[in-house]
Scaffold this motif. Structure first.
Motif, PDB file in Angstrom:
ATOM      1  N   ASN A  10       0.846  -1.186   0.000  1.00  9.43           N
ATOM      2  CA  ASN A  10       0.000   0.000   0.000  1.00  9.43           C
ATOM      3  C   ASN A  10       0.882   1.236   0.000  1.00  9.43           C
ATOM      4  N   ALA A  11       0.535   2.201  -0.791  1.00 18.37           N
ATOM      5  CA  ALA A  11       1.197   3.501  -0.751  1.00 18.37           C
ATOM      6  C   ALA A  11       0.164   4.501  -0.253  1.00 18.37           C
ATOM      7  N   LYS A  12       0.535   5.269   0.765  1.00 12.92           N
ATOM      8  CA  LYS A  12      -0.394   6.238   1.352  1.00 12.92           C
ATOM      9  C   LYS A  12       0.272   7.602   1.380  1.00 12.92           C
ATOM     10  N   SER A  13      -0.504   8.614   1.167  1.00 12.28           N
ATOM     11  CA  SER A  13      -0.021   9.975   1.276  1.00 12.28           C
ATOM     12  C   SER A  13      -0.834  10.643   2.376  1.00 12.28           C
ATOM     13  N   ILE A  14      -0.445  10.357   3.623  1.00 15.63           N
ATOM     14  CA  ILE A  14      -1.163  10.874   4.781  1.00 15.63           C
ATOM     15  C   ILE A  14      -0.162  11.378   5.810  1.00 15.63           C
ATOM     16  N   LYS A  15      -0.614  12.265   6.677  1.00 18.83           N
ATOM     17  CA  LYS A  15       0.232  12.736   7.767  1.00 18.83           C
ATOM     18  C   LYS A  15       0.247  11.662   8.848  1.00 18.83           C
ATOM     19  N   ILE A  16       1.432  11.326   9.319  1.00 16.17           N
ATOM     20  CA  ILE A  16       1.557  10.297  10.344  1.00 16.17           C
ATOM     21  C   ILE A  16       2.069  10.906  11.647  1.00 16.17           C
ATOM     22  N   LYS A  17       1.699  10.263  12.775  1.00 11.89           N
ATOM     23  CA  LYS A  17       2.213  10.652  14.087  1.00 11.89           C
ATOM     24  C   LYS A  17       3.517   9.923  14.365  1.00 11.89           C
ATOM     25  N   ALA A  18       3.537   8.658  13.983  1.00  8.81           N
ATOM     26  CA  ALA A  18       4.677   7.799  14.303  1.00  8.81           C
ATOM     27  C   ALA A  18       4.604   6.574  13.403  1.00  8.81           C
ATOM     28  N   ILE A  19       5.662   5.804  13.451  1.00 10.27           N
ATOM     29  CA  ILE A  19       5.680   4.527  12.743  1.00 10.27           C
ATOM     30  C   ILE A  19       6.093   3.455  13.745  1.00 10.27           C
ATOM     31  N   ALA A  20       5.457   2.298  13.651  1.00  9.34           N
ATOM     32  CA  ALA A  20       5.749   1.220  14.597  1.00  9.34           C
ATOM     33  C   ALA A  20       6.058  -0.067  13.849  1.00  9.34           C
ATOM     34  N   GLU A  27       0.576  -9.126  18.163  1.00  5.53           N
ATOM     35  CA  GLU A  27      -0.447  -9.045  17.119  1.00  5.53           C
ATOM     36  C   GLU A  27      -1.868  -9.148  17.666  1.00  5.53           C
ATOM     37  N   SER A  28      -2.136 -10.113  18.542  1.00  6.50           N
ATOM     38  CA  SER A  28      -3.507 -10.313  19.004  1.00  6.50           C
ATOM     39  C   SER A  28      -4.001  -9.157  19.864  1.00  6.50           C
ATOM     40  N   TYR A  29      -3.096  -8.327  20.364  1.00  5.26           N
ATOM     41  CA  TYR A  29      -3.482  -7.198  21.195  1.00  5.26           C
ATOM     42  C   TYR A  29      -3.484  -5.888  20.414  1.00  5.26           C
ATOM     43  N   SER A  30      -2.666  -5.778  19.387  1.00  4.78           N
ATOM     44  CA  SER A  30      -2.508  -4.508  18.696  1.00  4.78           C
ATOM     45  C   SER A  30      -3.171  -4.461  17.315  1.00  4.78           C
ATOM     46  N   PHE A  31      -3.671  -5.590  16.863  1.00  7.11           N
ATOM     47  CA  PHE A  31      -4.357  -5.652  15.570  1.00  7.11           C
ATOM     48  C   PHE A  31      -5.719  -6.315  15.735  1.00  7.11           C
ATOM     49  N   ILE A  32      -6.640  -5.949  14.871  1.00  7.09           N
ATOM     50  CA  ILE A  32      -7.966  -6.581  14.856  1.00  7.09           C
ATOM     51  C   ILE A  32      -7.829  -7.839  14.015  1.00  7.09           C
ATOM     52  N   ASN A  56      -2.625   4.610  19.259  1.00  9.37           N
ATOM     53  CA  ASN A  56      -2.781   6.014  19.643  1.00  9.37           C
ATOM     54  C   ASN A  56      -2.551   6.227  21.133  1.00  9.37           C
ATOM     55  N   THR A  57      -3.007   5.302  21.974  1.00  7.17           N
ATOM     56  CA  THR A  57      -2.797   5.429  23.416  1.00  7.17           C
ATOM     57  C   THR A  57      -1.315   5.400  23.749  1.00  7.17           C
ATOM     58  N   ASN A  58      -0.577   4.475  23.148  1.00  9.24           N
ATOM     59  CA  ASN A  58       0.851   4.375  23.426  1.00  9.24           C
ATOM     60  C   ASN A  58       1.641   5.541  22.836  1.00  9.24           C
ATOM     61  N   ILE A  59       1.275   5.968  21.649  1.00 11.01           N
ATOM     62  CA  ILE A  59       1.940   7.116  21.034  1.00 11.01           C
ATOM     63  C   ILE A  59       1.699   8.366  21.884  1.00 11.01           C
ATOM     64  N   ASP A  60       0.462   8.579  22.308  1.00 15.68           N
ATOM     65  CA  ASP A  60       0.145   9.746  23.138  1.00 15.68           C
ATOM     66  C   ASP A  60       0.852   9.676  24.489  1.00 15.68           C
ATOM     67  N   ALA A  61       0.956   8.479  25.061  1.00 19.93           N
ATOM     68  CA  ALA A  61       1.641   8.335  26.352  1.00 19.93           C
ATOM     69  C   ALA A  61       3.111   8.712  26.238  1.00 19.93           C
ATOM     70  N   VAL A  62       3.778   8.227  25.200  1.00 14.08           N
ATOM     71  CA  VAL A  62       5.195   8.574  25.019  1.00 14.08           C
ATOM     72  C   VAL A  62       5.335  10.068  24.747  1.00 14.08           C
ATOM     73  N   LYS A  78       9.269   2.262  31.592  1.00 13.47           N
ATOM     74  CA  LYS A  78       7.805   2.214  31.641  1.00 13.47           C
ATOM     75  C   LYS A  78       7.250   1.340  30.512  1.00 13.47           C
ATOM     76  N   LEU A  79       7.802   1.474  29.310  1.00 17.86           N
ATOM     77  CA  LEU A  79       7.346   0.649  28.192  1.00 17.86           C
ATOM     78  C   LEU A  79       7.692  -0.825  28.418  1.00 17.86           C
ATOM     79  N   HIS A  80       8.858  -1.071  28.994  1.00 17.59           N
ATOM     80  CA  HIS A  80       9.258  -2.440  29.316  1.00 17.59           C
ATOM     81  C   HIS A  80       8.261  -3.063  30.302  1.00 17.59           C
ATOM     82  N   HIS A  81       7.930  -2.311  31.339  1.00 19.35           N
ATOM     83  CA  HIS A  81       6.953  -2.801  32.325  1.00 19.35           C
ATOM     84  C   HIS A  81       5.600  -3.056  31.658  1.00 19.35           C
ATOM     85  N   TYR A  82       5.189  -2.161  30.770  1.00 14.76           N
ATOM     86  CA  TYR A  82       3.915  -2.318  30.064  1.00 14.76           C
ATOM     87  C   TYR A  82       3.897  -3.603  29.241  1.00 14.76           C
TER      88      TYR A  82
END
Length: 108
Positions: A10-20, A27-32, A56-62, A78-82
């Protein structure tokens, strides 16, 4: 060799907050994944779509930790503990749980 249905681009031309980048242990927790088909509940689909609330929750927290001048070392701790104990689904996952998040400087 992978069948064609396993290859997607996929090629997207959108504004991004971050890349992960993450391992399949998250996968089972972060993807549908593995959801019942609304037309045939006995059939399950794998849309494999990012779960916005996780990212978004993790990006906003950092971002908030950085704005509050929390050191990189403390953010890492903190991320390690999470990833170890942050949520019951994550804490019982036996597979590796690796996540790399990159932010645009202007967004921190």
């Amino acid at each position: 060799m992978y069948p064609e249905e396993c290859i997607e681009t996929n090629a997207k031309s959108i504004k991004i907050k971050a890349i992960a980048l993450l391992s399949d242990g998250l996968e089972s927790y972060s993807f549908i994944c593995n959801v019942p088909d609304t037309n045939a509940p006995s059939i399950f689909l794998d849309p494999n779509q990012p779960y916005d609330k996780f990212f978004n929750t993790n990006i906003d927290a950092v971002r908030n930790m950085r704005k509050n001048n929390i050191s990189d070392e403390e953010i890492t701790d903190k991320l390690h503990h999470y990833l170890l104990n942050g949520h019951p689904i994550i804490s019982v996952e036996p597979d590796d749980k690796t996540i790399i998040v990159g932010f645009l400087n202007e967004d921190l």
